[in-house]
Motif scaffolding. Structure first.
Motif, PDB file in Angstrom:
ATOM      1  N   HIS A  49       0.821  -1.213   0.000  1.00 17.47           N
ATOM      2  CA  HIS A  49       0.000   0.000   0.000  1.00 17.47           C
ATOM      3  C   HIS A  49       0.852   1.259   0.000  1.00 17.47           C
ATOM      4  O   HIS A  49       0.722   2.117   0.867  1.00 17.47           O
ATOM      5  CB  HIS A  49      -0.954  -0.014   1.199  1.00 17.47           C
ATOM      6  CG  HIS A  49      -1.999  -1.079   1.083  1.00 17.47           C
ATOM      7  ND1 HIS A  49      -3.112  -0.947   0.300  1.00 17.47           N
ATOM      8  CD2 HIS A  49      -2.077  -2.310   1.646  1.00 17.47           C
ATOM      9  CE1 HIS A  49      -3.840  -2.042   0.375  1.00 17.47           C
ATOM     10  NE2 HIS A  49      -3.228  -2.887   1.182  1.00 17.47           N
ATOM     11  N   SER A  50       1.735   1.360  -0.997  1.00 16.82           N
ATOM     12  CA  SER A  50       2.494   2.586  -1.222  1.00 16.82           C
ATOM     13  C   SER A  50       3.210   2.471  -2.554  1.00 16.82           C
ATOM     14  O   SER A  50       3.650   1.384  -2.897  1.00 16.82           O
ATOM     15  CB  SER A  50       3.513   2.811  -0.109  1.00 16.82           C
ATOM     16  OG  SER A  50       4.524   1.823  -0.169  1.00 16.82           O
ATOM     17  N   PRO A  51       3.401   3.494  -3.282  1.00 19.19           N
ATOM     18  CA  PRO A  51       2.462   4.614  -3.354  1.00 19.19           C
ATOM     19  C   PRO A  51       1.221   4.191  -4.127  1.00 19.19           C
ATOM     20  O   PRO A  51       1.170   3.095  -4.659  1.00 19.19           O
ATOM     21  CB  PRO A  51       3.246   5.675  -4.104  1.00 19.19           C
ATOM     22  CG  PRO A  51       4.171   4.911  -4.996  1.00 19.19           C
ATOM     23  CD  PRO A  51       4.500   3.630  -4.228  1.00 19.19           C
ATOM     24  N   GLY A  52       0.274   5.049  -4.227  1.00 19.21           N
ATOM     25  CA  GLY A  52      -0.946   4.751  -4.959  1.00 19.21           C
ATOM     26  C   GLY A  52      -2.179   5.213  -4.230  1.00 19.21           C
ATOM     27  O   GLY A  52      -2.087   5.870  -3.195  1.00 19.21           O
ATOM     28  N   PRO A  53      -3.332   4.838  -4.745  1.00 22.01           N
ATOM     29  CA  PRO A  53      -4.583   5.323  -4.155  1.00 22.01           C
ATOM     30  C   PRO A  53      -4.864   4.759  -2.759  1.00 22.01           C
ATOM     31  O   PRO A  53      -5.617   5.354  -2.013  1.00 22.01           O
ATOM     32  CB  PRO A  53      -5.655   4.857  -5.146  1.00 22.01           C
ATOM     33  CG  PRO A  53      -5.026   3.748  -5.916  1.00 22.01           C
ATOM     34  CD  PRO A  53      -3.554   4.019  -5.926  1.00 22.01           C
ATOM     35  N   GLU A  54      -4.260   3.646  -2.406  1.00 29.17           N
ATOM     36  CA  GLU A  54      -4.462   3.063  -1.072  1.00 29.17           C
ATOM     37  C   GLU A  54      -3.191   3.199  -0.235  1.00 29.17           C
ATOM     38  O   GLU A  54      -2.870   2.345   0.581  1.00 29.17           O
ATOM     39  CB  GLU A  54      -4.860   1.598  -1.203  1.00 29.17           C
ATOM     40  CG  GLU A  54      -6.193   1.409  -1.889  1.00 29.17           C
ATOM     41  CD  GLU A  54      -6.547  -0.060  -2.062  1.00 29.17           C
ATOM     42  OE1 GLU A  54      -5.680  -0.926  -1.863  1.00 29.17           O
ATOM     43  OE2 GLU A  54      -7.700  -0.329  -2.387  1.00 29.17           O
ATOM     44  N   ASP A  55      -2.479   4.285  -0.406  1.00 28.15           N
ATOM     45  CA  ASP A  55      -1.208   4.528   0.278  1.00 28.15           C
ATOM     46  C   ASP A  55      -1.424   4.610   1.788  1.00 28.15           C
ATOM     47  O   ASP A  55      -2.337   5.275   2.258  1.00 28.15           O
ATOM     48  CB  ASP A  55      -0.616   5.836  -0.247  1.00 28.15           C
ATOM     49  CG  ASP A  55       0.869   5.945  -0.005  1.00 28.15           C
ATOM     50  OD1 ASP A  55       1.384   5.267   0.912  1.00 28.15           O
ATOM     51  OD2 ASP A  55       1.520   6.720  -0.720  1.00 28.15           O
ATOM     52  N   LEU A  56      -0.573   3.903   2.537  1.00 35.04           N
ATOM     53  CA  LEU A  56      -0.676   3.898   4.003  1.00 35.04           C
ATOM     54  C   LEU A  56       0.656   4.266   4.655  1.00 35.04           C
ATOM     55  O   LEU A  56       0.997   3.754   5.717  1.00 35.04           O
ATOM     56  CB  LEU A  56      -1.140   2.517   4.498  1.00 35.04           C
ATOM     57  CG  LEU A  56      -2.535   2.084   4.072  1.00 35.04           C
ATOM     58  CD1 LEU A  56      -2.819   0.666   4.545  1.00 35.04           C
ATOM     59  CD2 LEU A  56      -3.587   3.044   4.592  1.00 35.04           C
ATOM     60  N   ARG A  57       1.397   5.179   4.038  1.00 34.66           N
ATOM     61  CA  ARG A  57       2.711   5.534   4.574  1.00 34.66           C
ATOM     62  C   ARG A  57       2.675   6.628   5.626  1.00 34.66           C
ATOM     63  O   ARG A  57       3.633   6.782   6.365  1.00 34.66           O
ATOM     64  CB  ARG A  57       3.648   5.960   3.445  1.00 34.66           C
ATOM     65  CG  ARG A  57       4.059   4.802   2.557  1.00 34.66           C
ATOM     66  CD  ARG A  57       4.992   5.249   1.473  1.00 34.66           C
ATOM     67  NE  ARG A  57       4.233   6.063   0.521  1.00 34.66           N
ATOM     68  CZ  ARG A  57       4.761   6.722  -0.488  1.00 34.66           C
ATOM     69  NH1 ARG A  57       6.058   6.695  -0.687  1.00 34.66           N
ATOM     70  NH2 ARG A  57       4.007   7.415  -1.300  1.00 34.66           N
ATOM     71  N   THR A  58       1.599   7.398   5.716  1.00 36.47           N
ATOM     72  CA  THR A  58       1.581   8.517   6.650  1.00 36.47           C
ATOM     73  C   THR A  58       0.445   8.391   7.660  1.00 36.47           C
ATOM     74  O   THR A  58      -0.541   7.688   7.443  1.00 36.47           O
ATOM     75  CB  THR A  58       1.414   9.863   5.912  1.00 36.47           C
ATOM     76  OG1 THR A  58       0.093   9.933   5.376  1.00 36.47           O
ATOM     77  CG2 THR A  58       2.455  10.039   4.814  1.00 36.47           C
TER      78      THR A  58
END
Length: 108
Positions: A49-58
């Motif tokens: 889930h990174s990067p992209g529409p379902e990014d969960l990095r932050t």
């Protein structure tokens, strides 16, 4: 003596699931993103889930999708929408994430 030995062996061979033996102790302290949740997300979610529409990095990305995250990690094994794919978070990890939401989604 033989009967006692047999009883010990049969008891020792008892089959238990991961969920039954994992730490599912209630969390008493306040859960925060940086201290408690981020390490779980980084280790189990960010690789897909990174990067992209379902990014969960932050923090803001995880906070914004917390209901979806809790839904997906809480699904039954075998459900094709269960996350993480190919595995499962432990009950203790799921408890941390759900308690974080209950505690107000604190960052620090």
């Amino acid at each position: 003596m033989y009967i006692i030995s047999s009883a010990v062996v049969l008891t020792a061979c008892e089959s238990r699931t991961y969920e039954e033996i994992s730490d599912n102790t209630p969390i008493t302290g306040v859960v925060t993103y940086n201290k408690d949740v981020k390490p779980i997300i980084d280790a189990n979610c960010v690789s897909c889930h990174s990067p992209g529409p379902e990014d969960l990095r932050t923090y803001s990305q995880v906070k914004g999708d917390i209901d979806g995250i809790i839904d997906r990690i809480s699904r039954a094994n075998g459900d094709p929408l269960k996350m993480p794919q190919g595995g499962s978070l432990s009950p203790a990890q799921i408890n941390i994430i759900t308690k974080w939401k209950a505690d107000g989604l604190l960052e620090n």
